[in-house]
Design a protein around this motif. Sequence first.
Motif, PDB file in Angstrom:
ATOM      1  N   GLN A   4       4.882  -1.450  13.032  1.00  0.00           N
ATOM      2  CA  GLN A   4       4.024  -0.284  13.212  1.00  0.00           C
ATOM      3  C   GLN A   4       4.785   1.028  13.018  1.00  0.00           C
ATOM      4  OE1 GLN A   4       2.512  -1.013  17.158  1.00  0.00           O
ATOM      5  NE2 GLN A   4       0.696  -2.098  16.391  1.00  0.00           N
ATOM      6  N   PRO A  36      -3.065   8.835  12.669  1.00  0.00           N
ATOM      7  CA  PRO A  36      -4.021   9.055  13.757  1.00  0.00           C
ATOM      8  C   PRO A  36      -3.515  10.032  14.813  1.00  0.00           C
ATOM      9  CG  PRO A  36      -3.766   6.712  13.294  1.00  0.00           C
ATOM     10  CD  PRO A  36      -2.687   7.432  12.556  1.00  0.00           C
ATOM     11  N   LEU A  85      -1.289  10.449   6.162  1.00  0.00           N
ATOM     12  CA  LEU A  85      -2.367  10.452   7.146  1.00  0.00           C
ATOM     13  C   LEU A  85      -1.962   9.626   8.360  1.00  0.00           C
ATOM     14  CD1 LEU A  85      -5.436   9.910   4.776  1.00  0.00           C
ATOM     15  CD2 LEU A  85      -4.516  12.076   5.633  1.00  0.00           C
ATOM     16  N   ASP A 100       0.827  -1.200   0.000  1.00  0.00           N
ATOM     17  CA  ASP A 100       0.000   0.000   0.000  1.00  0.00           C
ATOM     18  C   ASP A 100       0.870   1.263   0.000  1.00  0.00           C
ATOM     19  OD1 ASP A 100      -2.341   1.560   0.137  1.00  0.00           O
ATOM     20  OD2 ASP A 100      -2.270   1.613   2.329  1.00  0.00           O
ATOM     21  N   GLU A 140      -4.260  14.674   9.732  1.00  0.00           N
ATOM     22  CA  GLU A 140      -4.853  13.737  10.683  1.00  0.00           C
ATOM     23  C   GLU A 140      -5.726  12.711   9.968  1.00  0.00           C
ATOM     24  OE1 GLU A 140      -7.305  13.729  14.928  1.00  0.00           O
ATOM     25  OE2 GLU A 140      -7.117  15.584  13.766  1.00  0.00           O
ATOM     26  N   TYR A 141      -5.524  11.470  10.320  1.00  0.00           N
ATOM     27  CA  TYR A 141      -6.353  10.390   9.771  1.00  0.00           C
ATOM     28  C   TYR A 141      -7.645  10.264  10.591  1.00  0.00           C
ATOM     29  CZ  TYR A 141      -8.005   5.663   8.824  1.00  0.00           C
ATOM     30  OH  TYR A 141      -8.784   4.573   8.499  1.00  0.00           O
ATOM     31  N   ARG A 142      -8.754  10.264   9.876  1.00  0.00           N
ATOM     32  CA  ARG A 142     -10.044  10.084  10.532  1.00  0.00           C
ATOM     33  C   ARG A 142     -10.746   8.899   9.871  1.00  0.00           C
ATOM     34  NH1 ARG A 142     -11.189  14.630  13.536  1.00  0.00           N
ATOM     35  NH2 ARG A 142      -9.984  16.503  13.036  1.00  0.00           N
ATOM     36  N   SER A 143     -11.094   7.901  10.651  1.00  0.00           N
ATOM     37  CA  SER A 143     -11.720   6.691  10.109  1.00  0.00           C
ATOM     38  C   SER A 143     -13.185   6.940   9.767  1.00  0.00           C
ATOM     39  CB  SER A 143     -11.605   5.562  11.128  1.00  0.00           C
ATOM     40  OG  SER A 143     -12.242   5.906  12.347  1.00  0.00           O
TER      41      SER A 143
END
Length: 338
Positions: A190, A131, A129, A120, A335-338
């Motif tokens: 990670q 969290p 992005l 990916d 910022e990553y937002r799910s």
Amino acid sequence: MKLATLRNGTRDGQLVVVSKDLKTAVAVTHIAPTMQSALDNWDTVSMHLQATYHSLSIGQLDDVIAFDPNECESPLPRAYQWADGSAYVNHVELVRKARGAEMPESFWTDPLMYQGGSDDFLGPMEDILMPSDQWGIDFEGEVAVVTGDVPMGVSPQEAGNHVRLLMLVNDVSLRGLIPGELAKGFGFFQSKPSSSFSPVAVTPDELGDYWQDFKVHLPLLSTYNEKPFGKPQAGEDMTFNFGQLISHAAKSRNLSAGSIIGSGTVSNKQGTDHGTSIEEGGVGYSCIAEVRMIETIRDGKPVTEFMKFGDRIRIEMLDEEGESIFGAIDQQVKEYRS
């Protein structure tokens, strides 16, 4: 020649040949629909791709489109193999010196390498992005090669002849997560999120005399929040060339066509123990971690912060005429937002 992958709604995108000046491109579906397909059949298709590149560059083709890096995927949106070395041992030495650790002598003769996630990759203009921006987000400017099929046990000299393409890399690292992962004794996971690559991949002959001894002899330019951050020479202080890195990766396994091998963070000593910033008249750095290590060595503690939401990094390489070779990686942390 120069190749890129444009978004087309599929996982692997559409292969295009790009003009030398990076202004135009042409689809080559009739030759190879994707970059991986081209690499799988390189001996058959490369001459046809090269002929297309020549015709494009002299204006002899129809169906030409404007080349837009914003429409690019990574040259390989996903790859069978992404192995990142640490060929600039100065970088490793700095990190260990800052924490008071001796560097094993073997690091000068046996390359460090980790196997990264390759399912990916980020596009060259795609946002990074995350969290949280409390994980020590850092960029790492590197050079990478893409190989053809490489047989197990290949010598360094033979390995270098399996280089098909070269790219630039932003090997995004989460410095705050690295110590805990390494303490487990099982390597990165990670702490190494998706990497990104330059819009364009080029064949070694495209670099001319800048490609010697399986190294790229040009400065790697990093611009951080619109300010020059680094311009180290990629061909200097590279303890292990790409032939050696590929050979190391292939010691106990075959490498499939489309394997990506990274150089690690480009780092120059600049005649000192730790290098010098651009502001101080040096060539600067290719990651924030090196600046923090130097601050630790000099002053006892780091003061430069890692990347926060809104920060931007641009990584590029220019020829001696000031023309971009690979196009630029240009990314902002959001910022990553799910």
